[in-house]
Motif scaffolding. Structure first.
Motif, PDB file in Angstrom:
ATOM      1  N   ALA A   1       0.823  -1.211   0.000  1.00 25.08           N
ATOM      2  CA  ALA A   1       0.000   0.000   0.000  1.00 25.08           C
ATOM      3  C   ALA A   1       0.862   1.270   0.000  1.00 25.08           C
ATOM      4  O   ALA A   1       0.338   2.370   0.153  1.00 25.08           O
ATOM      5  CB  ALA A   1      -0.925   0.003   1.211  1.00 25.08           C
ATOM      6  N   GLY A   2       2.173   1.100  -0.149  1.00 27.66           N
ATOM      7  CA  GLY A   2       3.057   2.243  -0.308  1.00 27.66           C
ATOM      8  C   GLY A   2       3.869   2.639   0.912  1.00 27.66           C
ATOM      9  O   GLY A   2       4.616   3.618   0.876  1.00 27.66           O
ATOM     10  N   GLN A   3       3.760   1.875   2.007  1.00 23.53           N
ATOM     11  CA  GLN A   3       4.513   2.195   3.224  1.00 23.53           C
ATOM     12  C   GLN A   3       5.868   1.492   3.195  1.00 23.53           C
ATOM     13  O   GLN A   3       5.943   0.281   2.972  1.00 23.53           O
ATOM     14  CB  GLN A   3       3.731   1.762   4.465  1.00 23.53           C
ATOM     15  CG  GLN A   3       4.409   2.065   5.781  1.00 23.53           C
ATOM     16  CD  GLN A   3       4.514   3.553   6.082  1.00 23.53           C
ATOM     17  OE1 GLN A   3       3.738   4.355   5.561  1.00 23.53           O
ATOM     18  NE2 GLN A   3       5.466   3.929   6.906  1.00 23.53           N
ATOM     19  N   THR A   4       6.932   2.242   3.402  1.00 21.73           N
ATOM     20  CA  THR A   4       8.271   1.637   3.383  1.00 21.73           C
ATOM     21  C   THR A   4       9.008   1.771   4.717  1.00 21.73           C
ATOM     22  O   THR A   4       9.989   1.079   4.936  1.00 21.73           O
ATOM     23  CB  THR A   4       9.144   2.269   2.283  1.00 21.73           C
ATOM     24  OG1 THR A   4       9.229   3.684   2.505  1.00 21.73           O
ATOM     25  CG2 THR A   4       8.565   1.987   0.901  1.00 21.73           C
ATOM     26  N   LEU A   5       8.547   2.651   5.603  1.00 22.75           N
ATOM     27  CA  LEU A   5       9.240   2.906   6.861  1.00 22.75           C
ATOM     28  C   LEU A   5       8.512   2.202   8.007  1.00 22.75           C
ATOM     29  O   LEU A   5       7.326   2.461   8.245  1.00 22.75           O
ATOM     30  CB  LEU A   5       9.303   4.412   7.114  1.00 22.75           C
ATOM     31  CG  LEU A   5       9.886   4.912   8.444  1.00 22.75           C
ATOM     32  CD1 LEU A   5      11.259   4.318   8.700  1.00 22.75           C
ATOM     33  CD2 LEU A   5       9.955   6.429   8.438  1.00 22.75           C
ATOM     34  N   PHE A   6       9.220   1.321   8.699  1.00 18.34           N
ATOM     35  CA  PHE A   6       8.621   0.500   9.758  1.00 18.34           C
ATOM     36  C   PHE A   6       9.455   0.584  11.031  1.00 18.34           C
ATOM     37  O   PHE A   6      10.678   0.694  10.987  1.00 18.34           O
ATOM     38  CB  PHE A   6       8.507  -0.959   9.306  1.00 18.34           C
ATOM     39  CG  PHE A   6       7.536  -1.155   8.174  1.00 18.34           C
ATOM     40  CD1 PHE A   6       6.198  -1.426   8.430  1.00 18.34           C
ATOM     41  CD2 PHE A   6       7.950  -1.028   6.858  1.00 18.34           C
ATOM     42  CE1 PHE A   6       5.290  -1.581   7.388  1.00 18.34           C
ATOM     43  CE2 PHE A   6       7.049  -1.171   5.808  1.00 18.34           C
ATOM     44  CZ  PHE A   6       5.719  -1.453   6.074  1.00 18.34           C
ATOM     45  N   GLY A   7       8.763   0.502  12.171  1.00 19.26           N
ATOM     46  CA  GLY A   7       9.420   0.561  13.467  1.00 19.26           C
ATOM     47  C   GLY A   7       9.214  -0.718  14.251  1.00 19.26           C
ATOM     48  O   GLY A   7       8.096  -1.222  14.348  1.00 19.26           O
ATOM     49  N   GLU A   8      10.296  -1.236  14.812  1.00 19.37           N
ATOM     50  CA  GLU A   8      10.260  -2.448  15.626  1.00 19.37           C
ATOM     51  C   GLU A   8      10.868  -2.178  16.993  1.00 19.37           C
ATOM     52  O   GLU A   8      11.769  -1.350  17.136  1.00 19.37           O
ATOM     53  CB  GLU A   8      11.018  -3.577  14.936  1.00 19.37           C
ATOM     54  CG  GLU A   8      10.336  -4.107  13.672  1.00 19.37           C
ATOM     55  CD  GLU A   8       9.129  -4.987  13.973  1.00 19.37           C
ATOM     56  OE1 GLU A   8       9.120  -5.637  15.043  1.00 19.37           O
ATOM     57  OE2 GLU A   8       8.200  -5.028  13.155  1.00 19.37           O
ATOM     58  N   SER A   9      10.372  -2.917  18.011  1.00 19.46           N
ATOM     59  CA  SER A   9      10.809  -2.692  19.382  1.00 19.46           C
ATOM     60  C   SER A   9      11.464  -3.898  20.036  1.00 19.46           C
ATOM     61  O   SER A   9      12.180  -3.738  21.032  1.00 19.46           O
ATOM     62  CB  SER A   9       9.610  -2.284  20.251  1.00 19.46           C
ATOM     63  OG  SER A   9       9.063  -1.073  19.813  1.00 19.46           O
ATOM     64  N   TYR A  10      11.208  -5.097  19.518  1.00 19.44           N
ATOM     65  CA  TYR A  10      11.685  -6.318  20.166  1.00 19.44           C
ATOM     66  C   TYR A  10      12.738  -6.972  19.279  1.00 19.44           C
ATOM     67  O   TYR A  10      12.466  -7.336  18.126  1.00 19.44           O
ATOM     68  CB  TYR A  10      10.523  -7.265  20.418  1.00 19.44           C
ATOM     69  CG  TYR A  10       9.387  -6.618  21.189  1.00 19.44           C
ATOM     70  CD1 TYR A  10       9.637  -6.007  22.420  1.00 19.44           C
ATOM     71  CD2 TYR A  10       8.100  -6.586  20.693  1.00 19.44           C
ATOM     72  CE1 TYR A  10       8.616  -5.395  23.136  1.00 19.44           C
ATOM     73  CE2 TYR A  10       7.065  -5.974  21.388  1.00 19.44           C
ATOM     74  CZ  TYR A  10       7.333  -5.380  22.608  1.00 19.44           C
ATOM     75  OH  TYR A  10       6.327  -4.762  23.302  1.00 19.44           O
ATOM     76  N   LEU A  11      13.937  -7.116  19.831  1.00 16.08           N
ATOM     77  CA  LEU A  11      15.091  -7.488  19.021  1.00 16.08           C
ATOM     78  C   LEU A  11      14.906  -8.806  18.285  1.00 16.08           C
ATOM     79  O   LEU A  11      15.089  -8.870  17.068  1.00 16.08           O
ATOM     80  CB  LEU A  11      16.342  -7.548  19.905  1.00 16.08           C
ATOM     81  CG  LEU A  11      17.624  -7.952  19.170  1.00 16.08           C
ATOM     82  CD1 LEU A  11      17.941  -6.990  18.047  1.00 16.08           C
ATOM     83  CD2 LEU A  11      18.774  -8.047  20.160  1.00 16.08           C
ATOM     84  N   GLN A  12      14.569  -9.888  18.989  1.00 11.52           N
ATOM     85  CA  GLN A  12      14.484 -11.186  18.338  1.00 11.52           C
ATOM     86  C   GLN A  12      13.415 -11.195  17.248  1.00 11.52           C
ATOM     87  O   GLN A  12      13.623 -11.741  16.161  1.00 11.52           O
ATOM     88  CB  GLN A  12      14.205 -12.284  19.367  1.00 11.52           C
ATOM     89  CG  GLN A  12      14.337 -13.694  18.806  1.00 11.52           C
ATOM     90  CD  GLN A  12      15.681 -13.950  18.139  1.00 11.52           C
ATOM     91  OE1 GLN A  12      16.729 -13.609  18.694  1.00 11.52           O
ATOM     92  NE2 GLN A  12      15.664 -14.534  16.946  1.00 11.52           N
ATOM     93  N   GLU A  13      12.291 -10.585  17.548  1.00 15.57           N
ATOM     94  CA  GLU A  13      11.219 -10.507  16.555  1.00 15.57           C
ATOM     95  C   GLU A  13      11.673  -9.720  15.330  1.00 15.57           C
ATOM     96  O   GLU A  13      11.415 -10.107  14.182  1.00 15.57           O
ATOM     97  CB  GLU A  13       9.999  -9.829  17.181  1.00 15.57           C
ATOM     98  CG  GLU A  13       8.823  -9.660  16.227  1.00 15.57           C
ATOM     99  CD  GLU A  13       7.729  -8.792  16.819  1.00 15.57           C
ATOM    100  OE1 GLU A  13       6.939  -8.248  16.023  1.00 15.57           O
ATOM    101  OE2 GLU A  13       7.666  -8.652  18.053  1.00 15.57           O
ATOM    102  N   PHE A  14      12.375  -8.615  15.559  1.00 22.30           N
ATOM    103  CA  PHE A  14      12.885  -7.809  14.451  1.00 22.30           C
ATOM    104  C   PHE A  14      13.847  -8.607  13.578  1.00 22.30           C
ATOM    105  O   PHE A  14      13.763  -8.587  12.345  1.00 22.30           O
ATOM    106  CB  PHE A  14      13.571  -6.560  14.993  1.00 22.30           C
ATOM    107  CG  PHE A  14      14.419  -5.842  13.989  1.00 22.30           C
ATOM    108  CD1 PHE A  14      13.861  -5.292  12.848  1.00 22.30           C
ATOM    109  CD2 PHE A  14      15.792  -5.741  14.177  1.00 22.30           C
ATOM    110  CE1 PHE A  14      14.651  -4.639  11.910  1.00 22.30           C
ATOM    111  CE2 PHE A  14      16.590  -5.097  13.247  1.00 22.30           C
ATOM    112  CZ  PHE A  14      16.020  -4.542  12.111  1.00 22.30           C
TER     113      PHE A  14
END
Length: 229
Positions: A49-62
C-alpha cells in the motif's frame, strides 16, 4: 480499499492536514508504521500500500522479520524504536537506519564502539523522559544537556535528534512535545554541527496530531494502522 491500506490512507490524510494546519510542509513529517508483534504478512500488506518505513521494538522478533521470505526484496527502511540495552547493540547496528531508544551515555559509547569496529556510521536519537514518570525510560532533560558534549565527541555515531513517549493525557502530551522541541533547540546550541540535529520522534496513534503541531518529524503509528495487538 479496506483494512491496512485504507487505514494508511486515512493516517496519511490526517498527517497532511495536521501539518498544513500548523503551517508546516507535510513532507517534513514521516510516518513510521509500528509493526511490532505484527506478522510479516501484515508488513507486506502495508508495503504493497506504499509504506516503506517500519518501526520495531523487540530485538528477536525484528531479526526474524529481517530474514522473513515474505519480505525478501522489499526495500524497507527499518527503525528500532524500543529501549536498547548495551548488550543488544551489536545485533541491531547496521540493520536499521535509525535507533530511537538510546537513553544512557554508556549505551551510546557501546554503539560508537561497534560502529567503529564495523567501519560504519550509525544514526541515533536520545530518548527523553518528558513526563517524569518513573515507569518510562529516557534521560531527564537536564541530564541530556549535561551529556551532550560527551555524546558529540563519540566517533562512528551521529546524534540526529530526540525521541519521547508522552503522557496518556492529551493536554499534558502537547506540553511535553513542546518541551522536547525546546530541549532540541537548546542542545543544538551545544552542537559542533547543529544542522545534523533534525529529528523529533514523538506522537503515536492517539496524539500524533498534537506532536505535529509541536514540530514532530517522525510519528510512530501502530494501532491505527494494524489494529490492536
Amino acid at each position: 480499499m479496506e483494512g491496512i491500506a485504507s487505514n494508511l490512507l486515512e493516517i496519511r490524510r490526517r498527517v497532511h492536514d495536521a501539518a498544513r494546519a500548523a503551517g508546516r510542509d507535510p513532507s517534513a513529517v514521516r510516518l513510521i508504521a509500528v509493526s511490532k508483534t505484527k506478522p510479516a504478512g501484515m508488513i507486506r500488506e502495508a508495503f504493497d500500500a506504499g509504506q516503506t518505513l517500519f518501526g520495531e521494538s523487540y530485538l528477536q522478533e525484528f531479526l526474524e522479520k529481517c530474514d522473513d521470505a515474505e519480505l525478501e526484496g522489499c526495500p524497507l527502511e527499518w527503525h528500532f524504536i524500543g529501549h536498547l540495552q548495551s548488550n543488544k547493540v551489536r545485533s541491531v547496528i547496521g540493520r536499521v537506519s535509525l535507533i530511537h531508544g538510546i537513553d544512557k551515555v554508556s549505551t551510546a559509547e557501546e554503539l560508537s564502539k561497534q560502529a567503529v569496529k564495523r567501519g560504519i556510521n550509525a544514526d541515533y536519537l536520545l530518548e527523553i523522559n518528558t513526563s517524569g514518570e518513573a515507569t518510562k525510560y529516557g534521560m531527564q532533560p537536564l541530564e541530556a544537556k549535561a551529556a551532550a558534549e560527551t555524546l558529540f565527541g563519540l566517533p562512528g555515531i551521529t546524534l540526529r535528534g530526540l525521541m519521547t513517549i508522552a503522557s496518556p493525557d492529551p493536554s499534558q502530551a502537547e506540553t511535553e512535545f513542546r518541551d522536547l522541541r525546546l530541549l532540541l533547540d537548546a542542545i543544538k546550541t551545544q552542537a559542533p554541527h547543529p544542522e545534523e540535529l533534525t529529528e523529533l520522534s514523538m506522537g503515536m496513534s492517539g496524539d500524533f496530531e498534537a506532536a505535529i503541531r509541536q514540530g514532530a518529524t517522525l510519528v510512530r503509528v501502530g494501532t491505527a494502522i494494524f489494529g490492536w495487538r
